[in-house]
Each structure stands twice: as C-alpha cells, then as structure tokens.
Motif scaffolding. Structure first.
Motif, PDB file in Angstrom:
ATOM      1  N   CYS A 170      40.407 -17.200   3.595  1.00  0.00           N
ATOM      2  CA  CYS A 170      41.111 -16.608   4.750  1.00  0.00           C
ATOM      3  C   CYS A 170      42.564 -17.080   4.672  1.00  0.00           C
ATOM      4  O   CYS A 170      42.934 -18.068   5.299  1.00  0.00           O
ATOM      5  CB  CYS A 170      40.479 -17.083   6.052  1.00  0.00           C
ATOM      6  SG  CYS A 170      38.717 -16.770   6.184  1.00  0.00           S
ATOM      7  N   ALA A 171      43.368 -16.401   3.909  1.00  0.00           N
ATOM      8  CA  ALA A 171      44.634 -16.995   3.462  1.00  0.00           C
ATOM      9  C   ALA A 171      45.874 -16.621   4.274  1.00  0.00           C
ATOM     10  O   ALA A 171      46.860 -17.350   4.251  1.00  0.00           O
ATOM     11  CB  ALA A 171      44.867 -16.626   2.008  1.00  0.00           C
ATOM     12  N   PRO A 173      48.640 -16.001   7.228  1.00  0.00           N
ATOM     13  CA  PRO A 173      49.855 -15.520   6.566  1.00  0.00           C
ATOM     14  C   PRO A 173      50.301 -16.337   5.362  1.00  0.00           C
ATOM     15  O   PRO A 173      51.299 -15.995   4.742  1.00  0.00           O
ATOM     16  CB  PRO A 173      50.900 -15.593   7.685  1.00  0.00           C
ATOM     17  CG  PRO A 173      50.438 -16.712   8.555  1.00  0.00           C
ATOM     18  CD  PRO A 173      48.940 -16.680   8.504  1.00  0.00           C
ATOM     19  N   GLY A 175      50.504 -20.096   4.844  1.00  0.00           N
ATOM     20  CA  GLY A 175      51.041 -21.458   4.880  1.00  0.00           C
ATOM     21  C   GLY A 175      50.278 -22.400   3.957  1.00  0.00           C
ATOM     22  O   GLY A 175      50.874 -23.124   3.154  1.00  0.00           O
ATOM     23  N   LYS A 176      48.952 -22.360   4.068  1.00  0.00           N
ATOM     24  CA  LYS A 176      48.163 -23.299   3.262  1.00  0.00           C
ATOM     25  C   LYS A 176      48.127 -22.859   1.797  1.00  0.00           C
ATOM     26  O   LYS A 176      48.091 -23.700   0.902  1.00  0.00           O
ATOM     27  CB  LYS A 176      46.753 -23.453   3.845  1.00  0.00           C
ATOM     28  CG  LYS A 176      46.793 -24.116   5.215  1.00  0.00           C
ATOM     29  CD  LYS A 176      45.446 -24.340   5.809  1.00  0.00           C
ATOM     30  CE  LYS A 176      45.573 -24.692   7.277  1.00  0.00           C
ATOM     31  NZ  LYS A 176      45.923 -23.512   8.118  1.00  0.00           N
ATOM     32  N   ASP A 193      42.285 -12.202   2.280  1.00  0.00           N
ATOM     33  CA  ASP A 193      42.236 -12.115   3.750  1.00  0.00           C
ATOM     34  C   ASP A 193      41.761 -10.722   4.112  1.00  0.00           C
ATOM     35  O   ASP A 193      42.228  -9.729   3.524  1.00  0.00           O
ATOM     36  CB  ASP A 193      43.616 -12.381   4.367  1.00  0.00           C
ATOM     37  CG  ASP A 193      43.505 -12.712   5.849  1.00  0.00           C
ATOM     38  OD1 ASP A 193      43.613 -13.898   6.207  1.00  0.00           O
ATOM     39  OD2 ASP A 193      43.282 -11.772   6.652  1.00  0.00           O
ATOM     40  N   ILE A 194      40.851 -10.638   5.072  1.00  0.00           N
ATOM     41  CA  ILE A 194      40.255  -9.339   5.409  1.00  0.00           C
ATOM     42  C   ILE A 194      41.285  -8.358   5.970  1.00  0.00           C
ATOM     43  O   ILE A 194      41.157  -7.143   5.813  1.00  0.00           O
ATOM     44  CB  ILE A 194      39.081  -9.513   6.409  1.00  0.00           C
ATOM     45  CG1 ILE A 194      38.195  -8.272   6.435  1.00  0.00           C
ATOM     46  CG2 ILE A 194      39.585  -9.861   7.795  1.00  0.00           C
ATOM     47  CD1 ILE A 194      36.889  -8.458   7.195  1.00  0.00           C
ATOM     48  N   GLY A 227      35.433 -11.939   3.600  1.00  0.00           N
ATOM     49  CA  GLY A 227      35.087 -13.196   2.931  1.00  0.00           C
ATOM     50  C   GLY A 227      33.612 -13.537   3.038  1.00  0.00           C
ATOM     51  O   GLY A 227      33.085 -14.281   2.207  1.00  0.00           O
ATOM     52  N   ASP A 244      39.660 -21.556   5.725  1.00  0.00           N
ATOM     53  CA  ASP A 244      40.472 -21.820   6.927  1.00  0.00           C
ATOM     54  C   ASP A 244      40.217 -20.665   7.904  1.00  0.00           C
ATOM     55  O   ASP A 244      40.940 -19.676   7.898  1.00  0.00           O
ATOM     56  CB  ASP A 244      41.953 -21.897   6.513  1.00  0.00           C
ATOM     57  CG  ASP A 244      42.853 -22.272   7.668  1.00  0.00           C
ATOM     58  OD1 ASP A 244      42.460 -23.127   8.483  1.00  0.00           O
ATOM     59  OD2 ASP A 244      43.955 -21.689   7.772  1.00  0.00           O
ATOM     60  N   VAL A 245      39.186 -20.818   8.716  1.00  0.00           N
ATOM     61  CA  VAL A 245      38.604 -19.681   9.431  1.00  0.00           C
ATOM     62  C   VAL A 245      39.397 -19.219  10.656  1.00  0.00           C
ATOM     63  O   VAL A 245      40.164 -19.998  11.233  1.00  0.00           O
ATOM     64  CB  VAL A 245      37.172 -20.039   9.899  1.00  0.00           C
ATOM     65  CG1 VAL A 245      36.245 -20.206   8.720  1.00  0.00           C
ATOM     66  CG2 VAL A 245      37.186 -21.280  10.776  1.00  0.00           C
ATOM     67  N   PRO A 246      39.171 -17.951  11.081  1.00  0.00           N
ATOM     68  CA  PRO A 246      39.696 -17.530  12.379  1.00  0.00           C
ATOM     69  C   PRO A 246      39.004 -18.353  13.458  1.00  0.00           C
ATOM     70  O   PRO A 246      37.816 -18.658  13.330  1.00  0.00           O
ATOM     71  CB  PRO A 246      39.295 -16.054  12.466  1.00  0.00           C
ATOM     72  CG  PRO A 246      38.180 -15.885  11.488  1.00  0.00           C
ATOM     73  CD  PRO A 246      38.390 -16.903  10.411  1.00  0.00           C
ATOM     74  N   LEU A 276      30.642 -16.060  12.810  1.00  0.00           N
ATOM     75  CA  LEU A 276      31.552 -15.612  11.746  1.00  0.00           C
ATOM     76  C   LEU A 276      32.001 -16.808  10.896  1.00  0.00           C
ATOM     77  O   LEU A 276      32.010 -16.753   9.659  1.00  0.00           O
ATOM     78  CB  LEU A 276      32.773 -14.912  12.389  1.00  0.00           C
ATOM     79  CG  LEU A 276      33.949 -14.564  11.485  1.00  0.00           C
ATOM     80  CD1 LEU A 276      33.552 -13.589  10.393  1.00  0.00           C
ATOM     81  CD2 LEU A 276      35.109 -13.964  12.314  1.00  0.00           C
ATOM     82  N   LEU A 280      31.377 -17.444   6.913  1.00  0.00           N
ATOM     83  CA  LEU A 280      32.494 -17.625   5.977  1.00  0.00           C
ATOM     84  C   LEU A 280      32.338 -18.929   5.197  1.00  0.00           C
ATOM     85  O   LEU A 280      32.552 -18.971   3.976  1.00  0.00           O
ATOM     86  CB  LEU A 280      33.829 -17.609   6.734  1.00  0.00           C
ATOM     87  CG  LEU A 280      34.312 -16.220   7.180  1.00  0.00           C
ATOM     88  CD1 LEU A 280      35.433 -16.324   8.216  1.00  0.00           C
ATOM     89  CD2 LEU A 280      34.798 -15.405   5.969  1.00  0.00           C
TER      90      LEU A 280
END
Ligand code: SAM
Length: 373
Positions: A170-171, A173, A175-176, A193-194, A227, A244-246, A276, A280
């Motif tokens: 889950c990439a 925007p 940053g990571k 990213d979905i 994902g 890095d999940v929502p 969710l 993931l």
C-alpha cells in the motif's frame, strides 16, 4: 443571515467531533491517564522531518538543514545515556547480539548506530519551527521530502539489506517507498496501491526524487492491484514486505473534516477496516519468502487495528496456510530513538509512537514478523 446560512450548511455532527468522541471512548481505556496529553498533542500542529534525498546533491542540503539547528535523528550516534539504556538490566540485549543485528544495529562501534543510508532531519524537541519547501538541484531532483518523521521508522525497522527484493503493498503517496529507496540497497522494488489516482501521485513523487535510470522495469514495478490478492499473484517471493495499511489516520480524523473516515456515510467502510487490514497483512505474509520479514504499520492508536490485526493474521496464516511466524523484537529501535520519539511503554507485540507536545510525531504503530517456513 449569512451566518445562519453558513451554519445551516454545516453537518450537525462534524466528522472531527465524531472521531474525537470515538477516540475518547476507546483510547481513554487503552491509554489510561496518558490519553488526555496524547489528545492535546494530536490537536496541535504535527511535527515534520526532512527525509534527505540521497539521489540529489546532498552536501548543500545537509549543511542548510544543520545551519537551521536540525539534526539527523537516524545517523547521529546516540549518547552514552542511550547506550546504557540498550544494556539496561532486565533487557538482555547484551546477552543476545543477534537481536541487535536483526534490526541492523551495528555492535562493533560504540555508541551503536543503525547501518543505513536513510537520513531524516528534525528540529530539536520542543522546537516547532517549520521546514522550508525543498528546492530542486541542478538535475531537477528535490533535496528532501517532508513527512512525519515517525513514518520513517517502519522503513528503518524493515531493515533492508544489499540485494533485497522488496514489496510495498500500500505505497501511495510514497513517503515510505522513498525512505526505502534511500537505503540504495534494493535490487528490485515492487510498488503497489489499489488507487489509480494515488498511484499517479506516487509516480510524480518518484519522478521528482529518483533519477530515471533507477526507475526502469528491471529495478522497479509499479502496479495498482488489490493488495489482498497478492497471494494469488506472487507467493514466497520477496525478502522484505511493507504493509502500511489504510486506517483511521487518527491525527487527520481528529483535525480535518475533509476526507474524514468518521463521516456518517463512511461508517461501514470504517467498521470494515480491521478485516481489510488483516487480509492485506495476510497477503503480505504469503508474498514474503520463508525467512523473510514483513512490517505491518498504521497511523492509528487503535488496538483493534494494530495488535488485534497482527494476532488475527498470524492465526490465519498458521491455520489456513500452514505458515508459522515469529514477532521480531523492535525494542532496540525504540531504545535508539527514545530521545526523538515518545514510545508507548508496554505494547504487546509491536511498537507505538505516541504524539507528545515536545515530540509531536505520530501516531505510528509498527510490528515486524519473520516468516519461519
Ligand atoms: N505507505 C504510504 C506512504 O508512506 O506514503 C501510505 C499508505 S496509506 C496509509 C494506505 C494506502 O492503502 C492508500 O493509499 C490506499 O489507496 C491503499 N489501499 C487501500 N486498500 C488497498 C488494497 N486493498 N490494496 C492495496 N492498497 C490499498
């Protein structure tokens, strides 16, 4: 009259109020007497860090940040006090060198420091100065990326080694992803990213920070898959996986009505988050190779979205896929960065950065799992 019309157009219960009501009910139980001060901190201005872009001309950038009184919280060696904390009685790291090694903490130099190229500058504790926007160098690469400095911790804890293949599930925007790339150690990076629009944003970020030669198909793949389906796409493959999940993005939900997951219309979406997140994480566990490591992270304080999800995913991995996992001890990381971040004292499985008025980063939760088979 204008005022009445304005007032009439406001929702009766702003999402930020709903979020705070929810947080008061749950986090006062979870955090006890710490909750009022965490609450105040979340409502105050968040502190940023400047992630230095190693693909730009860094000398001038670093000199400029240092001249403003900032320090690199990652590479600046910790003081003797911190070394003593690492070796505190009841915390047997000195008896178990592999624990330090497992998070990439070098022991052959004193004081200890992380073996990484990631550099992130912060203003001193209690200093709420803001960073200037970053400027491009002669080649058009921006000098630093502004992000919550605590968001760099999951990338540090993932402990990427030379030649690793890495999946960021889950990439956007980005940053990571950018922090992971700063290690300059990754052989192949798969960025996903979905959300197609957020993936475009991620692509723009990469174009502003990473030279074209490193964004080739041989080195990087950018996708917009769900994902949760990763186990069906690629199993037992990556050395490292970041999940890095929502989540309820607690600081945002407490302060901004726009795009707030506590809006009544988004109740179901919010209630489905732990499911969710579990799916993931489970997909990330399937995607990593036996012996590889998965880092789960959120920017929420919620036990339901943090520890509960990790426990449930570990259970499902074992029961449904026959995969055994071990929680990797992240306490060496928290000991190293204790002077920069305020960590929750006794989390069960992972580590949690609590917002604090003198170190107003986070919240960030992270838990690292090693796949055993
Ligand atoms: N890692 C990002 C960073 O550091 O900038 C932040 C990620 S954000 C917390 C969570 C992301 O998960 C969102 O961009 C969202 O679009 C994405 N997402 C939500 N559901 C997903 C799914 N089923 N598969 C992949 N990505 C998903």
């Amino acid at each position: 009259r204008v005022k009445a019309k304005w007032a009439g157009s406001q929702p009766k219960y702003p999402a930020t109020n709903l979020a705070l009501q929810n947080f008061d009910a749950t986090y006062s139980l979870q955090l006890g007497e710490q909750w009022p001060s965490v609450r105040v901190s979340m409502l105050c201005e968040q502190k940023y860090g400047a992630l230095v872009n190693n693909f730009s001309t860094t000398e001038g950038v670093i000199a400029d940040l240092q001249s403003q009184g900032c320090r690199d919280f990652v590479c600046q060696p910790v003081g003797v006090g911190a070394l003593e904390r690492l070796q505190a009685p009841g915390f047997p790291l000195h008896d178990n060198p592999s624990t330090l090694e497992s998070v990439g903490v070098s022991q052959d130099v004193a004081p200890p420091r992380l073996r990484t190229n990631i550099k992130c500058f912060v203003f001193p504790g209690g200093d709420i100065s803001r960073f200037k926007p970053s400027r491009p160098d002669l080649y058009g690469m921006l000098g630093y990326y502004l992000m919550d400095a605590a968001s760099v911790l999951p990338a540090l804890a993932l402990d990427v080694q030379e030649g690793h293949s890495v999946l960021d599930v889950c990439a956007a925007p980005g940053g990571k992803t950018l922090a992971l790339l700063q290690t300059q150690a990754i052989r192949f990076l798969c960025v996903n990213d979905i959300s197609v629009s957020r993936t475009y944003r991620l692509q723009r970020v990469l174009n502003s920070y990473v030279p074209k030669e490193l964004l080739t198909e041989e080195r990087m793949r950018i996708t917009s898959f769900d994902g949760r389906k990763w186990g069906e796409i690629e199993r037992d493959t990556f050395d490292r996986v970041l999940v890095d999940v929502p989540c309820t993005t607690d600081r945002h939900s407490a302060t901004e009505d726009e795009n707030n997951i506590f809006k009544r219309a988004r109740t179901k979406e919010r209630q489905r988050l732990p499911q969710l997140q579990t799916e993931l994480l489970l997909a990330g566990i399937e995607a990593v190779r036996p012996g590889g490591q998965v880092l789960y992270s959120t920017c929420s304080l919620s036990q339901l979205q943090n520890e509960y999800v990790v426990e449930r995913a570990m259970h499902l991995a074992r029961e449904e896929h026959g995969i055994s996992l071990q929680v990797v001890d992240l306490r060496p990381i928290t000991r190293l960065f204790k002077d920069t971040f305020h960590f929750a004292l006794d989390p069960h499985l992972g580590q949690l950065v609590l917002p604090h008025l003198t170190a107003n980063f986070g919240p960030i939760y992270m838990c690292k799992l090693q796949r055993l088979n």
